[in-house]
Design a protein around this motif. Structure first.
Motif, short mmCIF file in Angstrom:
data_model
loop_
_atom_site.label_atom_id
_atom_site.label_comp_id
_atom_site.label_asym_id
_atom_site.label_seq_id
_atom_site.Cartn_x
_atom_site.Cartn_y
_atom_site.Cartn_z
N TRP A 63 0.83 -1.20 0.00
CA TRP A 63 0.00 0.00 0.00
C TRP A 63 0.87 1.26 0.00
N ARG A 71 1.76 6.63 -6.86
CA ARG A 71 0.64 7.53 -7.16
C ARG A 71 1.07 9.00 -7.03
N GLN A 101 -2.16 -0.54 -14.53
CA GLN A 101 -2.86 -0.18 -13.30
C GLN A 101 -4.14 0.59 -13.61
N ASP A 104 -7.30 2.35 -11.33
CA ASP A 104 -7.79 2.66 -10.00
C ASP A 104 -8.47 4.03 -10.03
N PRO A 130 -5.72 -4.06 -10.53
CA PRO A 130 -6.16 -3.18 -9.44
C PRO A 130 -5.10 -3.09 -8.34
N GLN A 131 -4.02 -2.38 -8.62
CA GLN A 131 -2.89 -2.29 -7.70
C GLN A 131 -3.31 -1.81 -6.31
N ALA A 132 -4.32 -0.96 -6.24
CA ALA A 132 -4.77 -0.42 -4.95
C ALA A 132 -5.84 -1.30 -4.30
N LEU A 178 -9.47 -3.71 -4.46
CA LEU A 178 -10.82 -3.52 -5.00
C LEU A 178 -11.80 -2.97 -3.98
N GLU A 191 -11.13 1.59 -1.86
CA GLU A 191 -11.52 2.88 -2.41
C GLU A 191 -12.79 2.72 -3.25
N SER A 218 -13.57 1.35 -7.27
CA SER A 218 -12.50 0.53 -7.83
C SER A 218 -13.04 -0.62 -8.68
N ASP A 249 -6.96 -6.18 0.74
CA ASP A 249 -8.39 -5.88 0.85
C ASP A 249 -9.02 -6.43 2.13
#
Length: 406
Positions: free
Chosen positions: A84, A91, A125, A127, A157-159, A161, A164, A167, A191
């Motif tokens: 993260w 980002r 990526q 997101d 979906p690097q961040a 699902l 956020e 997503s 997640d």
């Protein structure tokens, strides 16, 4: 298409031979000297092998083209530990590079091809921060180099699902937008809801008829739990041969008594794996023992995650052999087989390696995606990683001497 003859080459480092190619496929491998001197089919193109080693071209099946800084000035590494935190660092910085994202992806893909890679599975990526911008840049690079390499693109979906809002919707939009593979990442650790995460990923794959590739950075028992859930869904949806687990570091740290039953499930449901040759590698020889498809990739390329990566899969092959502690020629050559035919098997283009001794890809009937490399032996070629390379896709020279051809 006229015939192509590769004159004076050594398939997998063996005896000198002439290789004939027609319509993008190898049709004949003739020991050097068996045919009358100078006998070439009328109108054929002759490529002078000069005694170099002939192997299948490389397949980079785990690369993040949208994270590249290859060719740009080095910058201080500013990421902090953890997926993260590293994602947030990327980002904060990816928009501020010296050139556009499309130019970066196109340049890096071109350099990969020039070094011998003609099959690629790249991540893009998607997101709530970047939307489809990074996917579009990867698709643009794929289009530019369409005649030089086969590229499949994974919506990644690097961040996660679930962390956020929005997503999941963006991931599905990416599948409609042209992505070939649906991705997932650390269902438990990122997640923290593996059931929902995997239900979404497998549900999208079923809806759009695509394969799945799941990043798994989780530690041993957590990785085992996630892998068992992946097997469960693969079985329930009968997705045999369409699921890949990438990284899987933690699986390599499991006791053998726990790992072997899991590998039995992987073999039964033909779940593939990819590695980037990390310091704690997967049990490479054990995966071969179970006949599990294994491919190699470079991951990031001098990006905001790491300063490593140089677009050269021969270099990453050396790293795979080194991190496994391989010294025997057979084992080093197996790394080359993983980096070439093994990766193609992961993306559904060819059969899995039959054993540690299997050296496919340069026989009659094989696709003429090939690379000539210098070296006394295949192991020497890996150790030296020389620049005197000629790259062919479907029998057409697409790069020579680490430079793309017209």
């Amino acid at each position: 298409m006229s015939a192509v003859v590769l004159a004076d080459v050594r398939p997998w480092g063996g005896a000198p031979a002439d290789v004939r190619i027609e319509d993008g496929t190898i049709t004949e491998v003739t020991p050097r000297g068996d045919a009358p001197a100078g006998e070439v089919p009328p109108g054929a193109t002759v490529v002078d092998g000069r005694g170099r080693i002939l192997i299948p071209s490389f397949a980079d099946v785990h690369v993040h083209l949208d994270s590249t800084r290859v060719g740009l000035p080095f910058r201080p590494h500013t990421g902090s530990p953890g997926v993260w935190n590293m994602m947030l660092n990327d980002r904060r910085n990816w928009r501020d590079a010296e050139v556009s994202m499309a130019e970066r992806t196109t340049t890096t893909l071109g350099r990969m091809i020039a070094h011998g890679t003609t099959a690629v599975r790249t991540y893009a990526q998607v997101d709530v921060d970047c939307g489809l911008e990074r996917l579009d840049a990867v698709l643009a690079a794929k289009e530019v180099h369409a005649g030089r390499a086969d590229v499949t693109v994974m919506a990644f979906p690097q961040a996660g699902l679930l962390r956020e809002e929005g997503s999941v919707e963006i991931l599905e939009e990416a599948m409609r937008h042209g992505a070939d593979v649906v991705g997932g990442i650390d269902p438990c650790a990122l997640d923290r809801d593996p059931v929902t995460h995997l239900d979404i990923v497998f549900g999208l794959a079923e809806r759009y008829g695509t394969p799945i590739d799941i990043h798994l950075h989780e530690p041993d028992q957590l990785a085992r739990f996630s892998a068992e859930l992946i097997v469960e869904r693969t079985r329930a949806l009968d997705m045999r041969g369409r699921v890949t687990i990438s990284h899987g570091y933690g699986l390599g740290r499991l006791p053998e008594t726990q790992l072997r039953p899991l590998l039995e499930d992987f073999r039964e449901w033909d779940i593939a794996m990819t590695t980037i040759a990390p310091p704690s590698p997967l049990p490479t020889l054990m995966l071969a023992e179970y006949g599990i498809r294994l491919g190699l990739g470079e991951d990031g390329q001098r990006d905001y995650w790491s300063p490593y990566g140089n677009a050269d899969m021969l270099d990453r092959t050396w790293q795979l052999a080194f991190t496994n502690g391989f010294r025997q020629d057979a084992h080093v050559e197996h790394c080359v087989a993983i980096a070439t035919a093994g990766g193609r098997a992961v993306i559904g283009d060819g059969a899995p390696l039959a054993s540690v001794e299997d050296r496919p890809g340069v026989a009659p009937g094989d696709l003429a995606d090939l690379v000539l490399v210098p070296g006394d032996t295949v192991t020497a070629a890996v150790m030296d990683r020389g620049a005197d390379r000629t790259v062919l896709r479907r029998g057409v020279v697409v790069a020579d001497g680490l430079e793309l051809t017209a």
